[in-house]
Design an enzyme around this catalytic site. Sequence first.
Site, PDB file in Angstrom:
ATOM      1  CD1 TRP A  34       7.515  -1.376   8.559  1.00  0.00           C
ATOM      2  CD2 TRP A  34       7.123  -0.165   6.721  1.00  0.00           C
ATOM      3  NE1 TRP A  34       7.765  -0.061   8.856  1.00  0.00           N
ATOM      4  CE2 TRP A  34       7.544   0.697   7.758  1.00  0.00           C
ATOM      5  CE3 TRP A  34       6.825   0.378   5.467  1.00  0.00           C
ATOM      6  CZ2 TRP A  34       7.668   2.080   7.581  1.00  0.00           C
ATOM      7  CZ3 TRP A  34       6.946   1.756   5.291  1.00  0.00           C
ATOM      8  CH2 TRP A  34       7.365   2.578   6.335  1.00  0.00           C
ATOM      9  CG  ASP A  42      11.273  -5.017   4.438  1.00  0.00           C
ATOM     10  OD1 ASP A  42      12.385  -4.662   4.860  1.00  0.00           O
ATOM     11  OD2 ASP A  42      10.268  -4.269   4.431  1.00  0.00           O
ATOM     12  CE  LYS A  87      13.359   1.582   9.875  1.00  0.00           C
ATOM     13  NZ  LYS A  87      12.406   1.225   8.836  1.00  0.00           N
TER      14      LYS A  87
HETATM   15  C1  LIG Z   1      11.414   1.337   7.922  1.00  0.00           C
HETATM   16  C2  LIG Z   1      10.931   0.164   7.175  1.00  0.00           C
HETATM   17  C3  LIG Z   1      10.519   0.262   5.837  1.00  0.00           C
HETATM   18  C4  LIG Z   1      10.458   1.580   5.085  1.00  0.00           C
HETATM   19  O1  LIG Z   1      11.712   2.019   4.768  1.00  0.00           O
HETATM   20  P1  LIG Z   1      11.897   3.310   3.817  1.00  0.00           P
HETATM   21  O2  LIG Z   1      13.379   3.376   3.743  1.00  0.00           O
HETATM   22  O3  LIG Z   1      11.275   4.463   4.510  1.00  0.00           O
HETATM   23  O4  LIG Z   1      11.246   3.008   2.532  1.00  0.00           O
HETATM   24  C5  LIG Z   1      10.112  -0.881   5.195  1.00  0.00           C
HETATM   25  N1  LIG Z   1      10.110  -2.063   5.822  1.00  0.00           N
HETATM   26  C6  LIG Z   1      10.483  -2.199   7.112  1.00  0.00           C
HETATM   27  C7  LIG Z   1      10.447  -3.534   7.766  1.00  0.00           C
HETATM   28  C8  LIG Z   1      10.902  -1.086   7.822  1.00  0.00           C
HETATM   29  O5  LIG Z   1      11.273  -1.207   9.103  1.00  0.00           O
END
Ligand SMILES: *Cc1c(COP(=O)(O)O)cnc(C)c1O
Length: 360
Positions: free
Chosen positions: A102, A172, A196
């Site tokens: 990511w 993030d 999540k």
């Molecule tokens: C799941 C995830 C993403 C992607 O999320 P989307 O909502 O599909 O864009 C980005 N960064 C991390 C750390 C993730 O776990």
Amino acid sequence: MAQRIYNFSAGPAALPHSVLQKVQKELLNYDNTGMSVMELSHRSAAFTQIINTATALIKELMQVPDNYKIIFVQGGASVHFALAPMNFANNKNADYADTGLWSYKAIKEAQKLIKVNTITTSRNDNYSFIPQIHKENISKQADYVHITTNNTIYGTQYTDVPDTGNVALIADMSSDILSKTYDISKFGMVYAGAQKNIGPSGFSICIIREDLLVRCPDDIPSIFNYKTIADNDSLYNTPPTFGIYVCGLVLQWLKEQGGVSTMEQINREKSALLYDFLDNSKLFKATILPPYRSIMNIPFTSGTESIDAQFVSNAEANGLKQLKGHRTVGGMRASIYNAMPLEGVKALIDFMKRFEMENQ
Ligand SMILES: *Cc1c(COP(=O)(O)O)cnc(C)c1O
């Protein structure tokens, strides 16, 4: 009705059972409006209360200081791979820590817009650890430093928030937001996709320090401008109303559980149980070394592809679902976000013990 199972998916992930029941109960008639939440105007009194309550709960649960704005943004975490550089990179220059797929994607997207300095990386070691960020390596001209607090795919996590001095830290936090206490004052912006630890997929939450909002350029399209979204209290256009409603219920549930610090204790207990089992198992092993282990995503393997496949399929048949590792990593991964109860982890361990005995 089929029985509910234990869902170890990395995302979209399990939601608290009581939240789903509440959604079901209120689906046709929300709070005596005679309508579903999905049918409410986003400018109605009922929805205003929903979004204000959700915002207040984020502020309370994460102890967000007063000089931060909390906004709901359409699209997942990946949206911010583009929006962060568009809004905050006035010098078209930013530093990124490359700690997993990511963060790598965030880098690749930012590179389309600005100059990216990858100041640290564990890519050549299969992202098996969190490489340090040294303050002296931060670029003088960097507009911000970007990190991924928890690497969902590889199962690594920062233990301490890096000190980036005067350079704004953007994180993030998609896969560990609300799972442990964070000092928000250390960040310029935190963002997280909802699917999540927050609610259904399709939107994200951003917590942005006000002095960063001043940086947002006027000449980018309004829909991509954090300041426009913040100035309109996330109602610049129609927000994902149903998702925000579910998010509010999840936050209320989290508060009833005792808040983030209580949830962190439970998450530490859950992950310690599973790592302990893995460290003592003759068949399975955790793929990440102790100092870097995530308390949310726990990858493991038997070391043999055919046994792993058999394990995943037997586990499915026993109501332990979505344990297959990410396609780029293989093996297994147990994602044990807030909504995964301790009993679910215990059920997984019991099953692994049985599988181990049968496969000696
Ligand atoms: C799941 C995830 C993403 C992607 O999320 P989307 O909502 O599909 O864009 C980005 N960064 C991390 C750390 C993730 O776990």
